[in-house]
Design an enzyme around this catalytic site. Structure first.
Site, PDB file in Angstrom:
ATOM      1  N   CYS A 192     -44.853   1.380  14.149  1.00 45.09           N
ATOM      2  CA  CYS A 192     -45.618   0.230  13.107  1.00 45.09           C
ATOM      3  C   CYS A 192     -45.069  -0.822  13.906  1.00 45.09           C
ATOM      4  O   CYS A 192     -44.044  -1.072  14.602  1.00 45.09           O
ATOM      5  CB  CYS A 192     -45.447   0.606  11.911  1.00 45.09           C
ATOM      6  SG  CYS A 192     -45.835  -0.927  10.451  1.00 45.09           S
TER       7      CYS A 192
ATOM      8  N   ASP B 167     -45.649   5.942  13.333  1.00 48.61           N
ATOM      9  CA  ASP B 167     -46.899   6.726  13.065  1.00 48.61           C
ATOM     10  C   ASP B 167     -47.611   7.650  13.698  1.00 48.61           C
ATOM     11  O   ASP B 167     -46.919   8.281  14.547  1.00 48.61           O
ATOM     12  CB  ASP B 167     -48.016   5.476  12.856  1.00 48.61           C
ATOM     13  CG  ASP B 167     -48.139   4.215  12.045  1.00 48.61           C
ATOM     14  OD1 ASP B 167     -47.468   5.008  10.663  1.00 48.61           O
ATOM     15  OD2 ASP B 167     -48.000   2.518  12.924  1.00 48.61           O
TER      16      ASP B 167
END
Ligand SMILES: [Ca+2]
Ligand SMILES: [Ca+2]
Ligand SMILES: [Ca+2]
Ligand SMILES: [Ca+2]
Ligand SMILES: [Ca+2]
Ligand SMILES: [Ca+2]
Ligand SMILES: [Ca+2]
Ligand SMILES: [Ca+2]
Ligand SMILES: [Ca+2]
Ligand SMILES: [Ca+2]
Ligand SMILES: [Ca+2]
Ligand SMILES: [Ca+2]
Ligand SMILES: [Ca+2]
Ligand SMILES: [Ca+2]
Ligand SMILES: [Ca+2]
Ligand SMILES: [Ca+2]
Lengths: 155, 155, 155, 155, 155, 155, 155, 155, 155, 155
Positions: E53, E60
């Site tokens: 992120c 992520d």
């Protein structure tokens, strides 16, 4: 082949009818479409279908799904069950068997449209599916996919 | 049969090793159990297994799942892959093939416990599964069910 | 390895904490079990786990499921998330990685019982699962099966 | 490449035929379409397919599904099984292998339409699927989706 | 950004290539389409994708599925794997990350058509999916649905 | 906390009862076990459960499944529904919330045995499940597994 | 109703924002579409949605799926989460609630196209689904089906 | 009833054997257990089973699964297939049919243990399953659950 | 309550019997266990069950599964179907209804063991399941789990 | 047939209304479409439907799914529930029953479009599905497939 089309003569509904010895001896019956003013689709799922291999005499099995858009007639469902049962001791290749069922229904019913999916059990590790319809489905009639799961072997 | 048990002699890891021509020629290798102080279970799932029918020479396929509780040794996983691949042109009945894989591993590893599930693709419409374990699982070790789905034909 | 066990010193909850650079740098934290009078089981499912292969440096992925029966302490869940994330650039074999996570938690929490299932993505067509528990589960505690589906290849 | 197209010369049906050593040596046979007056689709699902990687010699596996709308000919199914089996010791890339099977069938059968889905087992964590059809499907023929589940890794 | 397009210069296939440190440093390679005379579709499923992120630096995860209809070139699959792996320590929003992968492939391959589905793991209880294609699929090419199951929370 | 245990005083069944503002204000009611001579198990599945995070005030969601073997009393099901609904604006950690529901029921019903599974929606990519039972299930009573599917992320 | 449309004024991202007390008080925010040159679709799945029945005050639950093709703006996802959470104590009928969410997003984003599926939990044994889109999807954009499973009762 | 137990007299393997006209005429054959030193379990799944209702003569269908732990003998699988096929025109109630198959195998094989699950297709909306085993399974042998899905009607 | 136990007096099999007006008027019939020398289990799945709520008169629906180990008698299946159908206009609470069916069967059959699972459709968003068995199952009899999927709401 | 169309006269909402004795006596009510300016689709899933066979008086069961695009009116959902319940003691063939429900709704609501899927439980081993829609769906309205799984028998 005996095809009964006069509804007054329904002979099998409500009686104990023996399994016909062959498709030719099966009396596939029809009744007037009670909703001929509406365009709709009827589906029969028949997971209990069996016939014989014409080469070896060994049993074959299939899961059949029939969709049709009736015209003036609908098939009487008990006679359909007996007709499908009449293949039990009948020798027929997968393709022919599937298509013959469709054609017998088309001859009897003269439907607006009909299709059959024959999902045969594997032989030699490879199942055969046969997909037939009488043509492009009529516009405006709702005909959902048959969505029978594909064969996947093991694992 | 060549069984490599000296870990200094690992010959296949990190190299391009050709597929062994038969199980006998496969070099199944072991390394010391890096966690020999713990009782745990290792599972390998091998959906890419194939051998030959010893009667007809036709290919057979299986989905194999192997669980074992290591003792002093664990199997080197690349050598396991090559060992399983070595059945490709090897003739073996379903039962023998499944059990032989188990016994080869047991001989190499001397595990606390081992089991194998051989989930064979259908022949003649009937698949065979073979389930073998070396005995009652050791107490206190967690060994989940293999839960490979059963064969269901069509429909 | 830094292990934070004083709950007054919780440093990560409610703050933007960067991902620890390695498991050793991760601060795995505990808080008192708020229900120490009850015997119950806590499960964490972590499908977002990744580490590196120590031989090739290539990424490995796993789906992890951790069950434990707490004693005096429970793990603080944000610190668990960061601890698991700290393996991102850490090289570790599948077995060691799975067992190390279990042992780190056991050291921190001294639980009544703990198990971990490491469901690794396939390499060479064969996935490895690692199943470890600290021993026979305590009597009278409810611990449902993890029921992670087996790997099945394609089809 | 030997292509047998005279139906009187069917050599494999009903006999114990050894697995052909390569696709070139396989005799793919055809018989007249027994229902050439109908437009229908035939599906073969072949979850038992394997070939070799041309670079490494390591085995590859695929789940194949073939759909076709026959013209004057249909493929003889035992010869299809043997043809698919003949890739067992044949080196071929995923794309080429899938497309070659399609083209061999197209050459033999000159079908109204044909498609093949090759669903290959993962390598390097990423499976490749190859989807080929000879063109837009003929109007009015029913060709259900293949609906082979996508690869999802673990968890 | 280094884009390798001369096939004679393939540098990664068959070698131990370290994971590129960023998408810019990844060398995405192409080879001539071996079947440029046929219109077909290639699918890659990549359930092992992770990035960071850009706001928080937290990991992520996504499941990616890429479909394309090649023109003169196809992507070399090992370089694709390394390219996808190069996002491991790269900060990128879900939408940008998904679309950037598509655009990098489009730039390299100049395909007849390409699409990507990015199925991201939930954040804040709500997963984001990103669906992009270069335009209406070319007529007559078979491109099955990706059919990745939707997110359903628990229960 | 108001606990209504006199069945003559059932106040909520058959009336429009507003949602209680908190678990303390909820009136959980009991009625005599109409089959106290039989040992049986009752299961409630409550996929519509929500509470608040006590730290952030953000909503949490859970799928709850409660099994119990009644003694002299069974819970009145509308009061159970209202009791579960009363957590809507109540702040509670996952573990405490799940266990508190169990204890409130145990206090009211004094059952032969009770268990609760709290299957919470993921936060930070990791869902928490809480499994509690009052002790070893009574012998001879049939208590099927809850079999709530595990969380699997995407793909 | 407060609608924040100036991206410089994003007030909720990266802060601890309390749940808005009603949809009117929720600040739904937008940011410029970072890829406005591409036609793509964004999907949000929100299985954690709840509101109140305006007649009885009892909680209602829904699984929502929103698809949109952005124009100049995309929705800021944390503000979307808070906006959906703001229905928690808001009374609204199923149809109105579903459509209002769509309209609020359309007003904010002026998207090329948007749709919402509201899959409500059963009341009286019959669940209601609401399906709305702003019109025929734009040509050439890929919008997969939502494929949320239908309600099936028990068994 | 003809039971062939001398392995030198195997008459059906490798020949085209017609389907026996009745279970009594079927020759169920056995061969020595090639691994009599190991305790293992063999499973046959037979989804292609059909018999006749002794009252009405109408076809019945079942999915059968047979597990056994062999002693000195294993069943020859082609003869098993023919034996199961011999019920095709044989009238038998569900319970009797299922149990008779078990007893015939027990008589032939004298196994350490055997069980059969008969999963019959519904009649009158209610399917019957018959579960029989020869007794408590032998200790230390691994016998996974059959896990045939229950009947669920429609929806 | 009329209970017919003399098998010579079977009145419903093979005749068109109207649906009994209430459970009391239903004639539940038994026949001698044709395999009383074997310990086996019979399962009936009845997904077509409905009764009335005794408070509101509104219909209730359930999926029922009954397992029993017969003693001297087995239930005649057509009379079972009619007995279950006789609850159609009968008011009964979920628990009582489920248990009453079990007790009626126990009274009639005096089985070695019996259990019933009543899987009721949700009311107020929460379904109730009722699980009853007559006691610990008899040793050595095989009784697979019922494995009826849990209720999961939507999504 | 009583059809209530004045919304001021809603008589059933919020009251304890007994089940109507027949479809003719059921009062199907409508309210103004609160979002008549939007084209959207409403789906009801009714897995709790039962009627009687007009020939035998035996119960029939169906899973019904109704989709409609409202015009000026929407159906009041409690009256729909009671209307569907009113078939409980009403004799009707599968086709007629399904179509009559559709027509009653069409008469009441005059919708832009409506369809009904009637998924009937099997009789004689073969279930019937009835699919009806009032015509081609209106352009630009989103109407997802009903995707009710097909019947598959056992196994
Ligand atoms: Ca589909
Ligand atoms: Ca497979
Ligand atoms: Ca086969
Ligand atoms: Ca299981
Ligand atoms: Ca089946
Ligand atoms: Ca399980
Ligand atoms: Ca791999
Ligand atoms: Ca699909
Ligand atoms: Ca996954
Ligand atoms: Ca989350
Ligand atoms: Ca859910
Ligand atoms: Ca679909
Ligand atoms: Ca159902
Ligand atoms: Ca039936
Ligand atoms: Ca309900
Ligand atoms: Ca289970």
């Amino acid at each position: 082949m005996t095809t009964q089309t006069e509804t007054g003569a329904l002979t099998q509904l409500g009686a104990h009818t023996p399994l016909p010895a062959s498709p030719d001896q099966a009396v596939l019956e029809r009744v007037p479409n009670p909703h001929a003013e509406l365009a709709y689709c009827i589906r029969f799922a028949a997971p209990e279908f069996t016939s014989l291999c014409p080469l070896t005499g060994q049993p074959d099995f299939a899961h059949l799904v029939i969709d049709y858009v009736p015209g003036a007639w609908i098939v009487e469902s008990k006679s359909l069950k007996l007709f499908l049962g009449s293949f039990r001791n009948h020798g027929s290749f997968h393709e022919a068997c599937t298509l013959d069922i469709a054609r017998r229904l088309v001859t009897l019913l003269d439907p607006a449209w009909l299709r059959i999916g024959g999902y045969w059990y594997p032989r030699g590790g490879i199942p055969i599916d046969v997909f037939y319809q009488t043509g492009t489905p009529p516009e405006g009639v709702w005909i959902p996919p048959q969505d029978v799961p594909g064969y996947r072997g093991r694992g």
